[in-house]
Design a protein around this motif. Structure first.
Motif, PDB file in Angstrom:
ATOM      1  N   ASN A 267      40.159  50.488  40.617  1.00  0.00           N
ATOM      2  CA  ASN A 267      39.995  49.301  39.770  1.00  0.00           C
ATOM      3  C   ASN A 267      40.553  49.540  38.367  1.00  0.00           C
ATOM      4  O   ASN A 267      41.218  48.677  37.798  1.00  0.00           O
ATOM      5  N   GLU A 270      44.238  49.441  38.493  1.00  0.00           N
ATOM      6  CA  GLU A 270      44.716  48.070  38.678  1.00  0.00           C
ATOM      7  C   GLU A 270      44.575  47.242  37.396  1.00  0.00           C
ATOM      8  O   GLU A 270      45.369  46.344  37.138  1.00  0.00           O
ATOM      9  N   LYS A 340      41.557  39.156  41.753  1.00  0.00           N
ATOM     10  CA  LYS A 340      42.901  39.642  42.066  1.00  0.00           C
ATOM     11  C   LYS A 340      43.502  38.853  43.213  1.00  0.00           C
ATOM     12  O   LYS A 340      42.790  38.417  44.119  1.00  0.00           O
ATOM     13  N   GLY A 347      34.904  46.377  46.588  1.00  0.00           N
ATOM     14  CA  GLY A 347      34.868  47.707  45.968  1.00  0.00           C
ATOM     15  C   GLY A 347      33.595  47.947  45.166  1.00  0.00           C
ATOM     16  O   GLY A 347      32.853  48.903  45.417  1.00  0.00           O
TER      17      GLY A 347
HETATM   18 MG    MG Z   1      38.525  47.040  43.731  1.00  0.00          MG
END
Ligand code: MG
Ligand code: ADP
Length: 384
Positions: A267, A270, A340, A347
């Protein structure tokens, strides 16, 4: 014999004593909207002295964006509020302290006559903390119903998937040389694998399945996970660590802990996909006090409500990425919540499931455009 109540000045009447000692803030405002007097609670709430406030416009306590509307309401009130019973407006409204900090207040307005002048007494209660507690309780309730839903779904899906992948496997053994058929069956098998991975994350969130209890060194897991994810981190992402010299060992489920770390690191990476940045993983010990937990409950913290004071290990993943606004922060641990394009939103749900399963807590701090820090607390000694 008369009873004298001594609050401040010894000559105070009981009315004065009540105003002076009231837990709610009381402001006296004249017809021009200027503060005439303020009790000690109001001084506390607004962060200024009565002398400092005297003569200032009440607009100073109203957030800038609402001042125009407030001015209109104030004029209406002075024009129409003649009712001796007073006007009550108990819905929380935004107000602002002397230092610029906004807070939520319940306000009651009471028209009063002081001498010949019509004024208004504003009774102000700071309900910021109360609202935060209510929001946290609502959040916990929502997560709990999602947990029950996820547990049921994951269980059913597991059975269905077993049939799909088992039969794909069987058919592959019988498919012979037909390469188109083999390809189709392999696609089915692969899709089944991906679905099984989702189901595993849902089960993690739901707290299903036993967690192992063995000594896990957070430093070793951190170094290992970072090594493994090296290739997966974005191009402009610089990974750093802040690790103590000696091992930080918790009795925990090694697979679960690894998954927590992986999800947080992915994460973070990202969040820095666009502009790059720095990813920092910190490991350490932390003594958690009752006071710390009480403070936590007012912030974005999950699991703190059930956490006990004591010795904890902490695992922190910080990034300098996009950050989050308050509305996003409110929902990040919900399964299937994602901002996203290709996100699954499982997650952090899995992270929370593992952490709560260890009787730990997750603390999040984030600022839009600046970055985010996730801090996981795991009790060093863990029963249950
Ligand atoms: Mg994630
Ligand atoms: N480090 C982070 N920085 C900014 N936003 C984050 C970060 N970690 C999580 N989020 C937000 O929380 C959401 C949920 O995260 P997650 O459960 O891992 O699902 P996914 O990554 O599939 O979207 C993300 O879509 C994102 O909006």
């Amino acid at each position: 014999m008369a009873h004298h109540i001594h609050v401040g000045r010894p000559t105070a009447t009981w009315q004065e004593a009540v105003v002076a000692g009231a837990p709610d803030g009381v402001l006296l405002v004249d017809g021009a909207g200027r503060v005439q007097a303020m009790n000690p609670a109001a001084e506390q709430i607004f962060g200024m002295t009565a002398e400092g406030a005297a003569g200032r416009s009440v607009q100073a306590f109203v957030p800038e964006r609402m001042r125009e509307r407030h001015a209109g309401l104030m004029m209406d009130f002075f024009a129409t509020a003649v009712s001796p019973r007073g006007m009550q407006e108990r819905a929380p409204v935004a107000a602002v302290r002397a230092n610029g900090e906004e807070f939520m207040a319940e306000i009651a307005l009471i028209p009063v006559k002081v001498g010949e002048e019509r004024m208004v007494a504003c009774i102000v209660r700071d309900v910021t903390e109360q609202l935060q507690m209510q929001a946290a309780a609502a959040r916990a309730e929502r997560l709990e119903s999602l947990r029950v839903l996820s547990a049921g779904l994951a269980h059913d899906f597991n059975n269905i998937l077993a049939t799909v992948t088992g039969n794909a496997e069987f058919a592959l053994q019988r498919a012979g040389e037909d390469s188109l058929l083999r390809e189709a069956l392999e696609d089915i098998r692969e899709a089944g694998r991906r679905a099984a991975e989702m189901v595993r994350q849902m089960l993690r969130f739901a707290g299903g399945g036993e967690l192992a209890r063995e000594p896990v060194d957070l430093i070793a897991v951190t170094l290992d996970t970072l090594r493994m994810l090296r290739g997966a981190l974005g191009n402009g992402v610089m990974a750093t660590t802040d690790l103590p010299e000696t091992p930080v060992v918790v009795m925990a489920d090694p697979v679960g802990i690894r998954q927590v770390l992986m999800n947080l690191i992915i994460n973070a990476s990202e969040a820095m996909a666009e502009g790059g940045g720095t990813l920092t993983v910190r490991v350490g010990h932390q003594r958690v006090t009752r006071a710390y937990l009480d403070r936590c409950r007012q912030r974005t913290c999950f699991g703190c409500a059930d956490a006990q004071p004591g010795a904890y290990a902490c695992l922190e993943v910080a990034d300098t990425g996009v950050g989050m606004d308050a509305a996003t922060l409110e929902r990040i641990f919900e399964p299937f919540f994602s901002t996203k394009f290709q996100g699954r939103g499982l997650g952090l749900a899995a992270v929370l499931g593992v952490v709560v399963g260890h009787r730990g807590a997750v603390h999040v701090e984030s600022e839009k455009g600046k970055g985010t820090t996730f801090r996981v607390l795991l009790p060093l000694t863990c029963e249950g």
